[in-house]
Motif scaffolding. Sequence first.
Motif, short mmCIF file in Angstrom:
data_model
loop_
_atom_site.label_atom_id
_atom_site.label_comp_id
_atom_site.label_asym_id
_atom_site.label_seq_id
_atom_site.Cartn_x
_atom_site.Cartn_y
_atom_site.Cartn_z
N TRP A 90 0.86 -1.23 0.39
CA TRP A 90 -0.15 -0.21 -0.03
C TRP A 90 0.79 1.66 -0.32
O TRP A 90 1.92 1.02 0.69
N HIS A 91 0.59 2.07 -0.99
CA HIS A 91 1.45 3.13 -1.07
C HIS A 91 0.59 4.64 -0.97
O HIS A 91 -0.31 4.47 -1.62
N TYR A 92 2.02 5.31 -0.85
CA TYR A 92 1.24 6.88 -1.32
C TYR A 92 2.06 7.06 -2.75
O TYR A 92 3.11 7.02 -2.15
N ILE A 93 1.36 7.22 -3.42
CA ILE A 93 2.92 8.38 -4.78
C ILE A 93 2.88 9.38 -4.40
O ILE A 93 2.19 10.73 -4.46
N HIS A 94 4.34 9.36 -4.64
CA HIS A 94 4.71 10.85 -4.41
C HIS A 94 6.20 10.90 -4.41
O HIS A 94 6.70 9.83 -4.66
N ASN A 95 6.90 12.35 -5.29
CA ASN A 95 8.17 12.17 -6.01
C ASN A 95 8.91 12.62 -5.21
O ASN A 95 10.27 12.40 -5.42
N THR A 96 8.94 12.63 -3.70
CA THR A 96 10.15 12.07 -2.23
C THR A 96 10.21 10.87 -2.24
O THR A 96 11.12 10.63 -0.97
N GLY A 97 9.03 10.13 -2.59
CA GLY A 97 9.14 8.25 -2.25
C GLY A 97 10.46 7.65 -2.17
O GLY A 97 11.65 7.71 -3.54
N GLU A 98 10.76 6.51 -1.77
CA GLU A 98 11.66 5.75 -1.92
C GLU A 98 11.31 4.28 -3.28
O GLU A 98 12.84 4.12 -3.52
N ASP A 99 10.11 4.30 -2.72
CA ASP A 99 10.31 3.55 -3.92
C ASP A 99 10.01 3.62 -5.09
O ASP A 99 9.84 4.32 -5.50
N THR A 100 9.74 2.60 -6.21
CA THR A 100 8.97 2.81 -7.74
C THR A 100 8.49 1.55 -7.80
O THR A 100 7.63 0.46 -7.36
N LEU A 134 4.27 1.04 -19.64
CA LEU A 134 4.72 0.91 -18.12
C LEU A 134 4.77 2.43 -18.02
O LEU A 134 5.43 2.59 -18.05
N LYS A 135 4.31 3.28 -17.24
CA LYS A 135 4.89 4.76 -16.83
C LYS A 135 5.74 4.12 -15.03
O LYS A 135 4.84 3.85 -14.09
N ALA A 136 6.38 4.89 -14.55
CA ALA A 136 7.32 5.08 -13.52
C ALA A 136 6.60 5.85 -12.24
O ALA A 136 7.13 7.36 -13.00
N HIS A 137 6.50 5.89 -10.92
CA HIS A 137 5.64 6.19 -10.51
C HIS A 137 6.98 6.47 -8.77
O HIS A 137 7.01 5.74 -8.52
N LYS A 138 7.52 7.43 -8.16
CA LYS A 138 7.83 7.25 -7.07
C LYS A 138 7.54 6.97 -6.02
O LYS A 138 6.10 8.19 -6.39
N SER A 139 6.91 6.11 -4.74
CA SER A 139 6.43 6.35 -4.26
C SER A 139 6.41 6.08 -2.41
O SER A 139 7.66 5.91 -2.76
N ILE A 140 6.01 6.29 -1.89
CA ILE A 140 6.26 5.76 -0.04
C ILE A 140 5.31 4.84 0.05
O ILE A 140 4.26 4.82 -0.04
N GLU A 141 6.02 3.45 0.55
CA GLU A 141 5.08 2.58 1.32
C GLU A 141 4.84 3.08 2.57
O GLU A 141 5.16 3.02 3.48
N VAL A 142 3.44 1.99 3.16
CA VAL A 142 2.70 2.12 4.12
C VAL A 142 2.27 1.47 4.87
O VAL A 142 2.39 1.40 6.02
N GLY A 143 1.79 0.10 3.89
CA GLY A 143 1.54 -1.16 4.24
C GLY A 143 1.82 -1.86 3.96
O GLY A 143 1.98 -2.22 2.08
N HIS A 144 1.58 -3.11 3.48
CA HIS A 144 1.65 -4.21 3.13
C HIS A 144 0.99 -5.91 3.66
O HIS A 144 0.43 -5.65 5.02
N THR A 145 0.18 -6.10 2.59
CA THR A 145 -0.54 -7.63 3.01
C THR A 145 0.37 -9.24 2.55
O THR A 145 -0.19 -8.79 1.26
N PHE A 146 0.27 -9.44 3.58
CA PHE A 146 0.98 -11.15 2.94
C PHE A 146 -0.05 -12.38 2.85
O PHE A 146 -0.98 -12.14 3.99
N TYR A 147 -0.41 -13.70 1.50
CA TYR A 147 -0.89 -14.73 2.22
C TYR A 147 0.29 -15.15 2.75
O TYR A 147 1.19 -15.53 1.65
N LEU A 148 0.36 -15.83 3.66
CA LEU A 148 1.87 -16.63 4.12
C LEU A 148 1.77 -18.19 3.95
O LEU A 148 2.85 -19.09 4.04
N GLY A 149 0.58 -18.92 3.79
CA GLY A 149 0.77 -20.18 3.36
C GLY A 149 1.05 -21.23 5.04
O GLY A 149 0.89 -20.10 5.80
N ASP A 150 2.15 -22.13 4.09
CA ASP A 150 2.41 -22.88 5.62
C ASP A 150 3.99 -22.89 5.92
O ASP A 150 4.71 -23.05 6.64
#
Length: 569
Positions: free
Chosen positions: A217-227, A370-386
């Motif tokens: 889960w991200h906010y798109i923002h030009n100062t973000g570390e993620d792409t 594809l267009k690239a956007h810088k973003s800040i990650e704020v959340g993460h959801t996983f299915y872990l299985g076993d």
Amino acid sequence: MLRVSKVPRPCSWGLEGFKKLNSKVISELPTHELLQKLGYIKQPNAGLVHWLPLGLSVLRSIENIIHKRMREIDGIEVSLSTLSNSDVWKKTGRWNNNELFKLKDSKQNDYCLVPTCEEEITAIINNQINSYKNLPLMVYQITRKYRDEKRPRAGLLRGREFIMKDAYSFHKDEEDALFFFEKVNEAYKKIFSDLKIPFTSAKADSGDIGGNLSLEWHYIHNTGEDTLLVCDECNTVSNVEVALSFPQEDTKLADEAKVKYYLTKDNNTLVCLYYPAGRTLVPNFVSEQVPDVDFTKTNEDEIISKFLEDEESFLTKQIVRVMDCRLHDRSNFPDMKVPYHRGSFSTLTDIPLVEAQEGEICGKCENGTLKAHKSIEVGHTFYLGDRYSKSMNAQFIDEDGISKKFLMGCYGIGVSRLIAAIAEVTRDEIGLNWPAVIAPYHITVIHAPGERINQFDLIFQELKNQGFKIEEDVRDLTNISVGKKLKESKMLGIPLQIIVGKLFPKIEIEVRGKRYITKELEIEKLFKEKEKQYQWEIIKDINNKDCPEKHIVHIDGLVDVIKSLLKDL
Ligand SMILES: [Zn+2]
């Protein structure tokens, strides 16, 4: 009337920096420094944060939103110990993580300060839950977590101590786990919608946590570390680590190829991944074409000697060369390190093997760009299985009386990081600008010196009784101009400023807060209905950064107008 402040203004904390802030200084200040100057937090050392009353107020408001949405999907709150014994971490193989904050007690026993709690919670649930009848089950907590961040930076964004909401769900089968994964994602949508700021979710690599299905889960923002890469045709949003892509037809293909070797888990197939020099290989991308690759072994010499070690068995051995789609026949390939006759030999071509770049063709629809956007990650959801229940042997008895491993999901929100991200994406040269739902105050009420002090106190009390969070100034107000108080309130990011002054019985409302929605605004609905009755005037000037929107309204309509303004901000 003596007003005692419950949440002191930053100036009462002796933060002199507050006085010296002007728009030029603010525009050059990194957000984590602005948060300190305005008295929200204090950083004693890199990566550590003290929460001061203003910051704590924002934190509590976000926590309340998260609690509400977690309870709606039957999340059960727990609070696990911050210290965790190394035993459980060794079972899951996570003790070797070099970002784990490790420490020893006086008897030389190993502990860590928890970064997440998959191990501990799996141990608890394994102990408490024996039957499928008690499933599904989700527990969550909002607690302090730790990471031995080697280069802590930017205050709340990447700290050594941080506040995280972590949730863990347990299921009897994959169908239920995947159903619940979607349910949590819906709850996340509600949480981020509650915060009003536009957000996006992206398919992601699950990194160290494990499993094979995850959303960031991200906010798109030009100062973000993620792409993030967004397809202009199918609108798929992906983290750069999972976005498959193909080169545009007219792109010059790569001349220099590099190679990376892997083995399948049975050691019988040597997998040679060829990719363009200068690009980043994503080994996982080959999983669809060649299953069972052991990505944990990466030492080339060991891989080659393992493949060659059994001289007699070359009849059962295979060599698979996989060519990235950006290579061509005449690309310059490195020498093969294994004689071709040492196994049956095959080649796969046109496979996307490297991180996508902006401008390439979307690997999902094979049509869009594809267009690239810088973003800040704020959340993460996983299915872990076993992943965890297997290594920790966590089981329950199912309908048929058979022992089965739990299937799990885990779901994080970096709460302190979220505050930093919201501050970052909403601030400007005026100062901070909180969404009303988490602002430390909804309103600053200002009275022009010498004007109608009795009405001011009545208005102040009425607004308090209505449940608005009102900034109370503990200073002697007689010598502070309306302009200065307006400026300070806006700098703190308070959404509304109310001036009781010479227009009385009309009141001025300045709007600092930002609207991210443009349709069906509450304020427009009310204005249509009550313009005449409230003698209501709206002055808008988008070029006036200090005051782009002002409402002048009769005191009878004040509460109504404030309520509907806050709903949109
Ligand atoms: Zn697409």
